[in-house]
Motif scaffolding. Structure first.
Motif, PDB file in Angstrom:
ATOM      1  N   HIS A  16       0.082  -4.808  64.900  1.00 41.80           N
ATOM      2  CA  HIS A  16      -1.195  -5.354  65.378  1.00 41.80           C
ATOM      3  C   HIS A  16      -2.336  -4.824  64.526  1.00 41.80           C
ATOM      4  N   ARG A  17      -2.297  -5.176  63.249  1.00 40.80           N
ATOM      5  CA  ARG A  17      -3.263  -4.690  62.283  1.00 40.80           C
ATOM      6  C   ARG A  17      -4.557  -5.490  62.312  1.00 40.80           C
ATOM      7  N   GLY A  18      -4.485  -6.767  62.620  1.00 38.69           N
ATOM      8  CA  GLY A  18      -5.669  -7.609  62.604  1.00 38.69           C
ATOM      9  C   GLY A  18      -5.624  -8.680  61.530  1.00 38.69           C
ATOM     10  N   VAL A  19      -4.816  -8.465  60.504  1.00 40.13           N
ATOM     11  CA  VAL A  19      -4.608  -9.447  59.445  1.00 40.13           C
ATOM     12  C   VAL A  19      -3.114  -9.744  59.434  1.00 40.13           C
ATOM     13  N   ARG A  20      -2.748 -10.996  59.556  1.00 46.01           N
ATOM     14  CA  ARG A  20      -1.340 -11.371  59.707  1.00 46.01           C
ATOM     15  C   ARG A  20      -0.467 -10.846  58.563  1.00 46.01           C
ATOM     16  N   GLU A  21      -0.970 -10.936  57.344  1.00 50.89           N
ATOM     17  CA  GLU A  21      -0.195 -10.446  56.207  1.00 50.89           C
ATOM     18  C   GLU A  21       0.060  -8.945  56.325  1.00 50.89           C
ATOM     19  N   ALA A  22      -0.941  -8.205  56.788  1.00 48.12           N
ATOM     20  CA  ALA A  22      -0.770  -6.764  56.983  1.00 48.12           C
ATOM     21  C   ALA A  22       0.201  -6.494  58.121  1.00 48.12           C
ATOM     22  N   ASP A  23       0.148  -7.307  59.184  1.00 45.60           N
ATOM     23  CA  ASP A  23       1.121  -7.169  60.276  1.00 45.60           C
ATOM     24  C   ASP A  23       2.541  -7.295  59.724  1.00 45.60           C
ATOM     25  N   MET A  24       2.747  -8.317  58.908  1.00 40.86           N
ATOM     26  CA  MET A  24       4.088  -8.566  58.367  1.00 40.86           C
ATOM     27  C   MET A  24       4.535  -7.437  57.442  1.00 40.86           C
ATOM     28  N   LEU A  25       3.636  -6.980  56.583  1.00 41.32           N
ATOM     29  CA  LEU A  25       3.984  -5.921  55.643  1.00 41.32           C
ATOM     30  C   LEU A  25       4.200  -4.589  56.363  1.00 41.32           C
ATOM     31  N   VAL A  26       3.198  -4.138  57.081  1.00 40.48           N
ATOM     32  CA  VAL A  26       3.252  -2.811  57.699  1.00 40.48           C
ATOM     33  C   VAL A  26       4.246  -2.790  58.857  1.00 40.48           C
ATOM     34  N   GLY A  27       4.217  -3.830  59.695  1.00 41.04           N
ATOM     35  CA  GLY A  27       5.159  -3.892  60.814  1.00 41.04           C
ATOM     36  C   GLY A  27       6.595  -4.030  60.352  1.00 41.04           C
ATOM     37  N   GLY A  28       6.811  -4.880  59.363  1.00 39.61           N
ATOM     38  CA  GLY A  28       8.159  -5.056  58.822  1.00 39.61           C
ATOM     39  C   GLY A  28       8.666  -3.793  58.148  1.00 39.61           C
ATOM     40  N   PHE A  29       7.772  -3.100  57.460  1.00 43.25           N
ATOM     41  CA  PHE A  29       8.131  -1.834  56.825  1.00 43.25           C
ATOM     42  C   PHE A  29       8.516  -0.800  57.884  1.00 43.25           C
ATOM     43  N   PHE A  30       7.722  -0.723  58.932  1.00 42.57           N
ATOM     44  CA  PHE A  30       8.036   0.203  60.026  1.00 42.57           C
ATOM     45  C   PHE A  30       9.420  -0.105  60.604  1.00 42.57           C
ATOM     46  N   ASP A  31       9.658  -1.378  60.930  1.00 38.71           N
ATOM     47  CA  ASP A  31      10.940  -1.765  61.524  1.00 38.71           C
ATOM     48  C   ASP A  31      12.122  -1.406  60.623  1.00 38.71           C
ATOM     49  N   ALA A  35      13.569   4.528  61.605  1.00 36.70           N
ATOM     50  CA  ALA A  35      14.677   5.235  62.272  1.00 36.70           C
ATOM     51  C   ALA A  35      15.062   6.532  61.561  1.00 36.70           C
ATOM     52  N   GLY A  36      14.936   6.559  60.262  1.00 43.01           N
ATOM     53  CA  GLY A  36      15.331   7.742  59.515  1.00 43.01           C
ATOM     54  C   GLY A  36      14.198   8.695  59.175  1.00 43.01           C
TER      55      GLY A  36
END
Length: 87
Positions: A16-31, A35-36
């Motif tokens: 929930h960054r506020g910019v969809r591209e950032a959501d995809m990049l940062v959220g996808g990176f987190f996912d 875990a490690g």
């Protein structure tokens, strides 16, 4: 705060960054990587979330120089993370 609660909070902030591209990049990176992560890596990611979306995107895409404080393994992985997956 226990690790499970912290991860839930970080996941929400990453997606929930506020910019969809950032959501995809940062959220996808987190996912893909959280875990490690050690506690120190969680701290670093949490600090990265304080940066502006445009800066994170520019660093990840290589259109702006990465500040010294963000150079390292996490940024290298962010820069090579494929956040756009085509069918």
């Amino acid at each position: 705060m226990n690790r499970t609660a912290r991860l839930k909070r970080l996941k929400f902030r990453a997606w929930h960054r506020g910019v969809r591209e950032a959501d995809m990049l940062v959220g996808g990176f987190f996912d893909a990587h959280h875990a490690g992560w050690s506690e120190a890596e969680l701290d670093a990611f949490e600090a990265l979330l304080e940066e502006q979306d445009v800066d994170i995107l520019a660093w990840a895409m290589g259109t702006a120089a990465v500040p010294e404080r963000w150079r390292g393994e996490m940024m290298n992985r962010l820069q090579t993370h494929d956040y756009i997956k085509l069918p």
